[in-house]
Design an enzyme around this catalytic site. Structure first.
Site: not given
Length: 344
Positions: A116, A121-122, A125-126, A167
């Site tokens: 999300p 929750l990164g 970066a993800a 992250d």
């Protein structure tokens, strides 16, 4: 390592233009947010069941971008997707400097993500890590960990200004990670546990929260002491994880939340969710990430307690709930996300 150095080191390993894919995952901060910005360590845990995936074709008929937020020409993508485009362009420039512009002109990039957005929750970066990996895969390059980190960090600077690097390291980590001043290492975990993450439904404001904490620290010595204690709790959590003392980890999380609330980065929604988790049997619960919205994380001793905490979160108003092992196994690593969540 600079982009120029990276391209020089990798130039002998690149291949012709083709297609590639890359995957990364979300993360939660177990202990240390905000303190990490001021030089303290932090512990992050990967959330492999929240995955981001990128697929790229570098010889497509036209340059396009496809996400749940936007589908169309690459050049017309909205500003909020600038970090994603930065990941594509920076990686092409680093790995193929002589024809990066030509490759970008025929790059078709498709991104999906379960992480999300604006929830601590990164997500950015993800997505960046997935894009970097996809481009490297398409060019036949295997990136070293530090090279991958540098490329993701370039995108993260567009997203967040001056990110710590936590992250960028944790969204590609295989297990709980100790992060301090840019360096990261995997932590030993002496007991199984389950994390339950809940979404307040309110977008977090990392930049504003970080700036607010910095101003508070400069104006109030008590804020500086709170940040120091947050940093000390990270070492407590590290030692407790190694010893398998999840109760001590949970107690450190509870104390950390109290300090973060004193630093003005909690919210009524986060306080309500963390209280509900503790009442349902969690060993500890706290906000995770920048705060002022975003998500809460709870540590549970077993799957049954995690299920009870998940129900309590939902009853307390959580708009999304995810469970994840404290120490993921290979089977937990992401393969293909559903792509149900907006990407950026």
């Amino acid at each position: 390592m600079s982009a120029q150095q990276l391209s020089a080191d990798r130039s002998g390993r690149t291949a012709g233009t083709t297609s590639g894919s890359g995957v990364a995952h979300g993360k939660t901060i177990l202990l240390g947010e905000h303190a990490v910005v001021h030089g303290s360590p932090a512990i992050a845990v990967p959330l492999p069941r929240l995955a981001a995936r990128a697929d790229v074709r570098l010889d497509a008929p036209a340059a396009t971008l496809t996400t749940s937020l936007y589908t169309g020409p690459l050049a017309a993508a909205p500003d909020r997707l600038a970090p994603t485009l930065t990941a594509l362009r920076t990686t092409l420039t680093a790995l193929r400097p002589d024809d990066a512009a030509d490759l970008e002109a025929t790059a078709a990039l498709h991104v999906t993500s379960d992480v999300p957005h604006e929830r601590g929750l990164g997500s950015s970066a993800a997505v960046a890590a997935a894009v970097v990996r996809a481009v490297a895969d398409a060019l036949g390059v295997t990136l070293e960990a530090d090279d991958l980190h540098e490329l993701v960090q370039t995108s993260e600077r567009v997203a967040h200004g001056a990110p710590s690097g936590l992250d960028a390291r944790s969204v590609v980590a295989d297990g709980p990670l100790w992060f301090h001043r840019g360096e990261a290492r995997l932590l030993p975990v002496g007991a199984d546990g389950v994390l339950v993450v809940a979404d307040t439904g309110v977008a977090g404001g990392t930049r504003a929260a970080v700036a607010g904490v910095r101003a508070l620290r400069d104006a109030d010595p008590a804020a500086g002491r709170a940040l120091d204690r947050l940093g000390a709790l990270v070492a407590v959590g590290r030692d407790a994880l190694a010893a398998g003392d999840l109760g001590a980890v949970g107690a450190a999380m509870d104390e950390a939340h109290a300090h973060l609330a004193a630093l003005t980065v909690s919210s009524p929604e986060l306080d309500r969710l963390t209280a509900a988790a503790r009442a349902a049997g969690a060993l500890g619960a706290k906000l995770t990430g920048g705060g002022r919205g975003g998500c809460a994380v709870a540590l549970c001793a077993d799957a049954a307690t995690a299920a009870a905490v998940a129900d309590a979160y939902a009853a307390a108003g959580a708009t999304g709930v995810w469970t994840s092992p404290l120490s993921p196994t290979t089977a937990d690593q992401p393969t293909s996300p559903t792509g149900s969540t907006p990407t950026a």
